[in-house]
Design an enzyme around this catalytic site. Structure first.
Site, mmCIF file in Angstrom:
data_model
loop_
_atom_site.group_PDB
_atom_site.id
_atom_site.type_symbol
_atom_site.label_atom_id
_atom_site.label_comp_id
_atom_site.label_asym_id
_atom_site.label_seq_id
_atom_site.Cartn_x
_atom_site.Cartn_y
_atom_site.Cartn_z
ATOM 1 N N LEU A 4 0.961 -1.328 -0.120
ATOM 2 C CA LEU A 4 -0.017 0.054 0.030
ATOM 3 C C LEU A 4 0.950 1.237 -0.109
ATOM 4 O O LEU A 4 0.268 2.508 -0.035
ATOM 5 C CB LEU A 4 -0.821 -0.036 1.314
ATOM 6 C CG LEU A 4 -1.753 -1.251 1.215
ATOM 7 C CD1 LEU A 4 -2.950 -1.212 2.402
ATOM 8 C CD2 LEU A 4 -2.803 -1.372 -0.060
ATOM 9 N N ASN B 262 8.012 -9.782 -9.893
ATOM 10 C CA ASN B 262 8.806 -10.603 -9.264
ATOM 11 C C ASN B 262 7.955 -11.615 -8.439
ATOM 12 O O ASN B 262 7.435 -10.896 -7.395
ATOM 13 C CB ASN B 262 9.994 -9.747 -8.736
ATOM 14 C CG ASN B 262 11.018 -10.818 -8.139
ATOM 15 O OD1 ASN B 262 11.081 -11.917 -8.695
ATOM 16 N ND2 ASN B 262 12.023 -10.387 -7.312
ATOM 17 N N ASP C 59 -0.520 -9.956 -4.362
ATOM 18 C CA ASP C 59 0.635 -9.227 -4.303
ATOM 19 C C ASP C 59 0.521 -7.788 -5.102
ATOM 20 O O ASP C 59 1.377 -7.507 -5.969
ATOM 21 C CB ASP C 59 1.914 -9.850 -5.131
ATOM 22 C CG ASP C 59 3.264 -9.349 -4.811
ATOM 23 O OD1 ASP C 59 3.402 -8.363 -3.984
ATOM 24 O OD2 ASP C 59 4.379 -9.980 -5.252
ATOM 25 N N HIS D 216 2.888 1.065 -8.797
ATOM 26 C CA HIS D 216 3.864 1.764 -9.284
ATOM 27 C C HIS D 216 3.581 2.937 -10.028
ATOM 28 O O HIS D 216 2.551 2.888 -11.010
ATOM 29 C CB HIS D 216 4.927 0.860 -10.122
ATOM 30 C CG HIS D 216 5.636 -0.333 -9.193
ATOM 31 N ND1 HIS D 216 6.860 0.282 -8.409
ATOM 32 C CD2 HIS D 216 5.553 -1.309 -9.378
ATOM 33 C CE1 HIS D 216 7.274 -0.705 -8.089
ATOM 34 N NE2 HIS D 216 6.567 -1.960 -8.413
HETATM 35 ZN ZN ZN Z 1 4.981 -8.554 -2.523
HETATM 36 ZN ZN ZN Z 2 7.739 -10.663 -2.995
#
Ligand code: ZN
Ligand code: ZN
Length: 454
Positions: free
Chosen positions: A86, A301, A328, A332
């Site tokens: 966050l 990633n 996840d 950005h």
């Molecule tokens: Zn993460």
């Molecule tokens: Zn990670």
């Protein structure tokens, strides 16, 4: 030491002031709760923040309640995401607790757990307290905060884990980075046993993945881009599972991406290691073929892997070897993404597209049963000791209303998130969250749906 099961409502958010909420009748919806073996049409009555009744369709009449005509719509246990970023504190230009929790509510989530790799990282009790305070002012749904395993995420010295737990940290993680030093991880796991909160691990061998920007395979060879081999992940999982077994500790493995990683988790589970794990919607639906476009929206990633890896993840969701789905969610700014692929930041947003993307790409073609998807999306709190959302009477109302017939172009109406780096943007998706009830309170109404109701 086992942690006691906690209610989602015990997390911090704006709604935790306990102000009364109007009762709700969601009339005639198809109610699907795989854990309770419910799949039938009901009037769902929400009274005093609890599921009060699953009545015969058309039979519930509650004075003063808001009635929602939900014929043809689905009511599911709300989702819980144990892995979001966050960006608060430090990069509120990318996301803050308000926008991030709004994105989560719009995705059907009744709770999220935020990672600690902020600027600065969350590594003191004061940091945890400040975030919890902010969540009580700004968060649209209950949210919890993990704290760092090591000070400053430098991988050298442990944080004061007991103090952080006392301050209300939900668990520990250096996510974004692996814990490279096995001795440090071993000591963290010794403390973990005492403190009783799980440690969530981003598994990556930095020597093996050095210089890589995408999955190592045929596509990376063709494009001439440095690859991250799948063994970068699986060898670290095997190492850490062995250390956890040795210490009798509990670990949660984040964002599994590869077939070898599934095998490593399965073999650890088979020998009784206390290990849980998650996979993301993007790893379950996309492969490194997408990277041929050199579009940095497909850079994350761990990286998107091969079709064989994707199939192994799907099978592990089916078998339960993978415990839950986590997004996840990693916002950005566009200047970190609109650059050549190899220079772009890693990560994608995911909260608003998780259900529609998985429903469209896995459930509609018959790859995954709806019940299996619902189970995996709503199970994310379990590794962290949270009670699962259930639709049976007497449980706190954590539910989501979904229109599985609705088609939309992801992102066409903008995002609730402050960032736009979605790997599903522009895709035609089926399935739309119309309303989310979190800890008994309406946390989200989709705009067109809200107008229809009024
Ligand atoms: Zn993460
Ligand atoms: Zn990670």
């Amino acid at each position: 030491m086992a942690t006691e099961e906690r209610a989602v409502a015990s997390l911090d958010w704006r709604g935790s002031d306990g102000a009364p909420q109007r009762d709700l009748v969601i009339a005639g919806a198809r109610v699907v709760d795989p854990r309770e073996e419910i799949d039938a049409a009901h009037d769902v009555v929400v009274r005093g923040g609890e599921v009060a009744e699953l009545a015969e369709p058309g039979s519930a009449e509650i004075e003063g309640a808001e009635v929602i005509d939900a014929e043809g719509l689905l009511v599911l246990p709300a989702f819980f995401d144990p892995h979001v970023h966050l960006r608060t504190p430090g990069r509120e230009d990318e996301e803050d607790l308000e926008t991030g929790s709004r994105a989560a509510a719009a995705g059907g989530y009744c709770g999220v757990l935020a990672m600690a790799n902020t600027q600065p990282p969350v590594d003191t009790a004061a940091d945890v307290a400040a975030l919890r305070e902010r969540a009580r002012e700004q968060a649209a749904i209950p949210m919890g905060f993990l704290a760092c395993v090591t000070q400053g995420m430098r991988g050298e010295e442990l944080t004061e884990m007991a103090e952080l737990a006392d301050a209300g940290a939900i668990g520990f993680t250096d996510d974004g980075l692996p814990i490279r030093n096995a001795r440090i991880l071993r000591r963290a796991l010794q403390y973990q046993r005492l403190v009783g909160l799980p440690i969530a691990l981003h598994e990556e061998d930095p020597e093996l993945s050095a210089g890589g920007s995408m999955n190592e395979g045929a596509v990376s060879a063709l494009l001439g881009i440095g690859g991250i081999p799948s063994i970068s992940e699986s060898t670290m999982i095997a190492r850490d599972a062995a250390i956890a077994a040795f210490e009798g500790a509990r670990i949660h493995v984040q964002h599994l991406s590869a077939v070898e990683s599934v095998a490593a988790v399965e073999s650890a589970k088979a020998t009784g290691v206390e290990i849980t794990c998650e996979a993301t919607p993007h790893h379950l639906t996309l492969t490194d073929e997408e990277v041929r476009s050199l579009d940095a929206r497909f850079k994350m990633n761990p990286p998107l892997r091969s079709e064989a890896d994707r199939q192994a993840l799907i099978e592990a969701i089916r078998s339960g070897a993978i415990d839950c789905i986590a997004t996840d969610h990693a916002p950005h700014s566009s200047d970190e993404k609109e650059v050549p692929f190899e220079q772009a930041a890693m990560g994608v947003i995911g909260l608003e597209t998780a259900f529609p993307a998985l429903y469209t790409k896995l459930v509609l073609p018959g790859v995954l049963e709806l019940a299996t998807l619902v189970r995996a999306l709503s199970a994310g709190g379990e590794p962290f000791g949270f009670a699962l959302p259930r639709l049976t009477p007497g449980n706190a109302a954590n539910l989501v209303l979904v229109d599985t017939e609705a088609e939309w172009d992801a992102g066409a109406d903008g995002w609730e998130s402050r960032s736009q780096n979605s790997c599903f943007a522009g895709m035609r998706l089926r399935g739309r969250v119309l309303m989310t009830v979190a800890a008994g309170r309406v946390a989200y109404r989709q705009r067109s749906f809200a107008m229809g109701v009024a």
